[in-house]
Write a protein that holds these residues in place. Structure first.
Motif, PDB file in Angstrom:
ATOM      1  N   GLY B 207       0.827  -1.203   0.000  1.00 44.08           N
ATOM      2  CA  GLY B 207       0.000   0.000   0.000  1.00 44.08           C
ATOM      3  C   GLY B 207       0.859   1.250   0.000  1.00 44.08           C
ATOM      4  O   GLY B 207       0.603   2.214  -0.743  1.00 44.08           O
ATOM      5  N   TYR B 208       1.904   1.212   0.777  1.00 44.47           N
ATOM      6  CA  TYR B 208       2.832   2.343   0.823  1.00 44.47           C
ATOM      7  C   TYR B 208       3.413   2.595  -0.568  1.00 44.47           C
ATOM      8  O   TYR B 208       3.555   3.735  -1.017  1.00 44.47           O
ATOM      9  CB  TYR B 208       3.916   2.038   1.863  1.00 44.47           C
ATOM     10  CG  TYR B 208       5.193   2.772   1.653  1.00 44.47           C
ATOM     11  CD1 TYR B 208       5.270   4.142   1.929  1.00 44.47           C
ATOM     12  CD2 TYR B 208       6.329   2.119   1.171  1.00 44.47           C
ATOM     13  CE1 TYR B 208       6.451   4.827   1.718  1.00 44.47           C
ATOM     14  CE2 TYR B 208       7.504   2.796   0.960  1.00 44.47           C
ATOM     15  CZ  TYR B 208       7.567   4.153   1.233  1.00 44.47           C
ATOM     16  OH  TYR B 208       8.729   4.830   1.015  1.00 44.47           O
ATOM     17  N   LYS B 209       3.703   1.462  -1.267  1.00 42.99           N
ATOM     18  CA  LYS B 209       4.260   1.592  -2.621  1.00 42.99           C
ATOM     19  C   LYS B 209       3.239   2.219  -3.577  1.00 42.99           C
ATOM     20  O   LYS B 209       3.595   2.966  -4.486  1.00 42.99           O
ATOM     21  CB  LYS B 209       4.691   0.220  -3.150  1.00 42.99           C
ATOM     22  CG  LYS B 209       5.942  -0.309  -2.485  1.00 42.99           C
ATOM     23  CD  LYS B 209       6.308  -1.660  -3.073  1.00 42.99           C
ATOM     24  CE  LYS B 209       7.527  -2.243  -2.368  1.00 42.99           C
ATOM     25  NZ  LYS B 209       7.747  -3.644  -2.781  1.00 42.99           N
ATOM     26  N   ILE B 210       1.961   1.895  -3.371  1.00 40.62           N
ATOM     27  CA  ILE B 210       0.927   2.488  -4.235  1.00 40.62           C
ATOM     28  C   ILE B 210       0.890   4.005  -4.048  1.00 40.62           C
ATOM     29  O   ILE B 210       0.906   4.762  -5.017  1.00 40.62           O
ATOM     30  CB  ILE B 210      -0.472   1.891  -3.922  1.00 40.62           C
ATOM     31  CG1 ILE B 210      -0.502   0.391  -4.191  1.00 40.62           C
ATOM     32  CG2 ILE B 210      -1.548   2.593  -4.761  1.00 40.62           C
ATOM     33  CD1 ILE B 210      -1.834  -0.279  -3.868  1.00 40.62           C
ATOM     34  N   GLU B 221      10.629   5.594  -7.860  1.00 42.12           N
ATOM     35  CA  GLU B 221      11.584   4.751  -8.575  1.00 42.12           C
ATOM     36  C   GLU B 221      12.979   4.917  -7.993  1.00 42.12           C
ATOM     37  O   GLU B 221      13.716   3.951  -7.863  1.00 42.12           O
ATOM     38  CB  GLU B 221      11.574   5.094 -10.062  1.00 42.12           C
ATOM     39  CG  GLU B 221      10.222   4.779 -10.682  1.00 42.12           C
ATOM     40  CD  GLU B 221      10.325   4.233 -12.090  1.00 42.12           C
ATOM     41  OE1 GLU B 221      11.132   4.788 -12.851  1.00 42.12           O
ATOM     42  OE2 GLU B 221       9.590   3.268 -12.402  1.00 42.12           O
ATOM     43  N   LEU B 222      13.309   6.160  -7.626  1.00 41.01           N
ATOM     44  CA  LEU B 222      14.625   6.415  -7.051  1.00 41.01           C
ATOM     45  C   LEU B 222      14.816   5.643  -5.756  1.00 41.01           C
ATOM     46  O   LEU B 222      15.911   5.218  -5.431  1.00 41.01           O
ATOM     47  CB  LEU B 222      14.804   7.916  -6.787  1.00 41.01           C
ATOM     48  CG  LEU B 222      15.169   8.748  -8.016  1.00 41.01           C
ATOM     49  CD1 LEU B 222      15.208  10.209  -7.675  1.00 41.01           C
ATOM     50  CD2 LEU B 222      16.522   8.288  -8.570  1.00 41.01           C
ATOM     51  N   SER B 223      13.715   5.462  -5.022  1.00 41.56           N
ATOM     52  CA  SER B 223      13.860   4.727  -3.768  1.00 41.56           C
ATOM     53  C   SER B 223      13.675   3.221  -3.984  1.00 41.56           C
ATOM     54  O   SER B 223      13.463   2.477  -3.042  1.00 41.56           O
ATOM     55  CB  SER B 223      12.892   5.257  -2.717  1.00 41.56           C
ATOM     56  OG  SER B 223      11.581   5.023  -3.151  1.00 41.56           O
ATOM     57  N   GLY B 224      13.741   2.810  -5.239  1.00 41.03           N
ATOM     58  CA  GLY B 224      13.794   1.379  -5.527  1.00 41.03           C
ATOM     59  C   GLY B 224      12.450   0.687  -5.689  1.00 41.03           C
ATOM     60  O   GLY B 224      12.373  -0.532  -5.648  1.00 41.03           O
ATOM     61  N   ILE B 225      11.384   1.460  -5.873  1.00 41.19           N
ATOM     62  CA  ILE B 225      10.079   0.835  -6.083  1.00 41.19           C
ATOM     63  C   ILE B 225       9.885   0.562  -7.572  1.00 41.19           C
ATOM     64  O   ILE B 225      10.108   1.452  -8.401  1.00 41.19           O
ATOM     65  CB  ILE B 225       8.944   1.738  -5.553  1.00 41.19           C
ATOM     66  CG1 ILE B 225       9.054   1.858  -4.034  1.00 41.19           C
ATOM     67  CG2 ILE B 225       7.579   1.187  -5.944  1.00 41.19           C
ATOM     68  CD1 ILE B 225       8.127   2.884  -3.433  1.00 41.19           C
ATOM     69  N   ASN B 226       9.482  -0.646  -7.907  1.00 43.18           N
ATOM     70  CA  ASN B 226       9.186  -0.988  -9.295  1.00 43.18           C
ATOM     71  C   ASN B 226       7.759  -0.510  -9.595  1.00 43.18           C
ATOM     72  O   ASN B 226       6.789  -1.229  -9.389  1.00 43.18           O
ATOM     73  CB  ASN B 226       9.324  -2.497  -9.481  1.00 43.18           C
ATOM     74  CG  ASN B 226       9.096  -2.911 -10.920  1.00 43.18           C
ATOM     75  OD1 ASN B 226       8.588  -2.122 -11.725  1.00 43.18           O
ATOM     76  ND2 ASN B 226       9.468  -4.135 -11.237  1.00 43.18           N
ATOM     77  N   THR B 227       7.645   0.723 -10.090  1.00 45.01           N
ATOM     78  CA  THR B 227       6.315   1.327 -10.227  1.00 45.01           C
ATOM     79  C   THR B 227       5.475   0.625 -11.291  1.00 45.01           C
ATOM     80  O   THR B 227       4.250   0.599 -11.199  1.00 45.01           O
ATOM     81  CB  THR B 227       6.416   2.827 -10.551  1.00 45.01           C
ATOM     82  OG1 THR B 227       7.152   2.981 -11.758  1.00 45.01           O
ATOM     83  CG2 THR B 227       7.076   3.598  -9.432  1.00 45.01           C
ATOM     84  N   VAL B 228       6.142   0.066 -12.314  1.00 45.09           N
ATOM     85  CA  VAL B 228       5.390  -0.658 -13.344  1.00 45.09           C
ATOM     86  C   VAL B 228       4.677  -1.853 -12.718  1.00 45.09           C
ATOM     87  O   VAL B 228       3.492  -2.095 -12.953  1.00 45.09           O
ATOM     88  CB  VAL B 228       6.331  -1.122 -14.483  1.00 45.09           C
ATOM     89  CG1 VAL B 228       5.621  -2.079 -15.419  1.00 45.09           C
ATOM     90  CG2 VAL B 228       6.850   0.080 -15.255  1.00 45.09           C
TER      91      VAL B 228
END
Lengths: 317, 335
Positions: B207-210, B221-228
């Motif tokens: 959820g945090y990633k969303i 993305e810079l913090s390493g989240i694969n947004t795709v």
């Protein structure tokens, strides 16, 4: 900000209040009975005479009636509306039944609560409703088939226009007509026109460009039939392609008058509203169980169109 | 903790604060609207009607949960109305034509729903097409396919199974001798989906990633989240909730018409936005989604109890959507 939100809300509520009286046709209720009639695709012109009949009956009997229903055919929404009428405690419900089973449970629920339910205009076999007031779709379809056969003759080809695919009564009308056409070796197809008139007209015009040899197109309900006549007019095909179908809307009657369409089947929608209110009333007043009433399958064509065109414009036919 | 990460955390805290305040605003609106209907109709404020509203809102509400996550990740899905019909039509056809058990058919259809959600995601994310356009296309593609599969005819007359009782029946228990409480299963599933959605969006790492993806994609993305991947999963969840909502409707009605759910996509988006989801992503909540759907349900139910005609209902619901969005946008400006 807060003040702004509250202002907006107050405005909405105020508007709601002012809107409320608009569409409910409450007549001074001497008998203190309240009925609700629900129609599928309630946003089309076809229902005007139904409402007129309903209001006339309500006025004569001194009961109050409401007319409602989803703007486009939506069984889930219509069932929810019936559910709401049950919890609002109305004294009787009239509804169209356009699906083989979706309305079975909710109608039973109303009957269990002691609320009489009558189907009008469209019905499904096996539904527990007390009676059906409307046209028998298969015989009306067969009558239409005979008329089509007279027009196009043996071996012709035609297309049916359906604005509510999946509507059981419209499919039954189509099947009734098809059985007759089979006897005359007339080939047929069926296309979806939607309930939007201008989409329907363009769909027919497109169909014609792909099938220029077609002998005629025929609607199986009100909007599609309006579109049938309009398409002949737009394409300037009067006398070359036959058009016709169901129901007496002013557009269709004008098309018959002007020779763009040849006939339309009459199911007397006024009676469907009128008798439904009477049936519910008599059930309460004299404990008379509602009975089936066939509202008929007359045909309007060039020979009698002038008798009904003004009445249709006034919302009676 | 890197700078970007702490910045992201800060962003999340701030957006949660905003969300809380918005939820309260929506709740207040719901209370006011309910008060109005209680005043106008004697049968509004009853236990029975409360249960009715929950049931009637269930399908819309279940879909709103998926949509809220998707919009929060900054994407849209207009194909949910079609998916809502596709689910039960495909499952019902499998039962009638292939003789499958409905449980197996439903399971397979959920998988199909997931694949179609992935299709929406792939077209949008790999080809860089706005999701609004992608799903406008797939909305029509799916609808046409359902009409072809069903031949325009409703799917009904399915053989009995406990499936329908579980997803669309009534759950009844005795509170004391002879007095039963009946709760429609659709309402029960609605609540379950809301709780699951709440855990996923507001309590889980995903959820945090969303929020991060929708709030600031570059920073995420810079913090390493694969947004795709995040967005793809949101697309899938949206499709699956729509298929599931379709199953509850099939179970309740015992029938599904291929035209069901037309225009539903806009109601779902509207419920989500009324619930305070920001149209441009990064902010949204499941509690808000629940309240937004509830407002839509209460308005429909209340107007119907008052005997208002269909045309007026449509107009008023439109009015409420617009007003809610105005309030939403005004809030966003102020923050």
């Amino acid at each position: 900000m807060k003040r702004f939100s509250i202002l907006t809300l107050t405005l909405i509520l105020f508007l709601t209040m002012s809107f409320v009286g608009l569409n409910s046709t409450e007549v001074a209720a001497q008998e203190d009975l309240e009925f609700t009639l629900l129609a599928h695709s309630s946003a089309i012109a076809f229902w005007r005479p139904v409402q007129q009949g309903m209001e006339d009956a309500a006025e004569q009997l001194g009961v109050s009636v409401n007319f409602t229903g989803p703007a486009q055919m939506d069984h889930g929404q219509q069932v929810a509306m019936i559910e709401n009428q049950i919890s609002a405690g109305v004294d009787g419900i009239g509804t169209t039944i356009t699906d083989p089973s979706a309305y079975n449970n909710i109608v039973q629920e109303a009957l269990d609560e002691g609320i009489p339910v009558v189907a009008f205009n469209a019905d499904a076999e096996g539904n527990p409703r007390m009676a059906y007031i409307g046209q028998a779709p298969d015989t009306a379809g067969a009558a239409m088939g005979e008329r089509i056969a007279e027009l196009v003759g043996e071996g012709g080809s035609i297309v049916f226009l359906n604005e509510d695919p999946g509507h059981t009564d419209l499919e039954a009308r189509t099947r009734g007509a098809q059985e007759v056409l089979d006897e005359y070796n007339i080939s047929y197809e069926s296309i979806d026109t939607t309930t939007d008139l201008s989409t329907a007209v363009s769909t027919i015009m497109d169909y014609y460009s792909g099938n220029p040899d077609i002998d005629g197109w025929f609607g199986v309900s009100a909007t599609a039939t309006e579109a049938a006549g309009l398409a002949v007019e737009q394409l300037d095909l009067a006398g070359e392609v036959y058009a016709g179908g169901f129901d007496l809307t002013p557009t269709t009657l004008e098309a018959i008058q002007d020779g763009y369409a040849q006939f339309t089947m009459d199911q007397h929608p006024y009676l469907q509203g009128y008798y439904t209110v009477h049936a519910l009333y008599l059930y309460h007043k004299y404990a008379i169980d509602p009975v089936d009433i066939d509202t008929g399958g007359g045909i309007v064509d060039q020979s009698n169109v002038n008798d009904v065109i003004d009445l249709s414009a006034d919302g009676y036919r | 903790m890197s700078d970007v990460q702490s910045k992201n955390n800060l962003l999340k805290d701030k957006s949660l604060q905003i969300v809380k305040r918005r939820e309260f605003g929506v709740f207040l609106a719901l209370v006011l609207i309910s008060a109005f209907f209680s005043f106008m109709s004697g049968s509004f404020l009853t236990y029975r009607n409360f249960i009715n509203i929950l049931r009637q809102t269930a399908e819309l509400g279940i879909m709103t949960v998926g949509m809220t996550m998707l919009i929060t990740s900054q994407e849209f899905d207009l194909s949910v109305g079609s998916m809502y019909a596709l689910g039960p039509v495909v499952a019902g056809t499998m039962v009638l034509e292939l003789g499958l058990n409905i449980w197996i058919a439903a399971f397979l259809t959920i998988l199909i729903g997931a694949v179609l959600g992935m299709l929406n995601g792939t077209i949008t994310l790999k080809f860089g097409i706005p999701s609004f356009i992608t799903t406008l296309g797939t909305m029509m593609l799916f609808r046409g396919t359902i009409l072809m599969i069903s031949d325009g005819w409703p799917v009904s007359g399915l053989p009995d199974s406990n499936f329908y009782g579980i997803f669309g029946g009534r759950f009844s228990f005795e509170i004391f001798e002879g007095r039963f409480i009946n709760i429609p299963m659709q309402a029960v599933w609605f609540i379950i989906v809301v709780i699951l959605g709440y855990i996923i969006l507001q309590k889980s790492k995903f959820g945090y990633k969303i929020y991060a993806t929708g709030g600031n994609r570059e920073a995420a993305e810079l913090s390493g989240i694969n947004t795709v991947k995040v967005k793809m999963i949101c697309f899938i969840m949206t499709s699956v909730t729509a298929v599931f909502a379709g199953f509850t409707s099939l179970s309740y009605l015992g029938s599904v018409s291929p035209t069901q759910g037309q225009g539903m996509e806009l109601q779902v988006i509207a419920a989500s936005v009324i619930g305070g989801t920001a149209l441009f992503g990064g902010s949204g909540s499941i509690v808000g989604a629940f309240l937004g759907a509830a407002i839509m349900g209460v308005v429909r139910n209340g107007l119907s109890l008052m005997g208002t005609g269909a045309y007026v209902q449509q107009a008023l619901i439109g009015l409420i959507i617009v007003s809610a969005v105005i309030v939403n946008v005004q809030y966003s400006k102020n923050e």
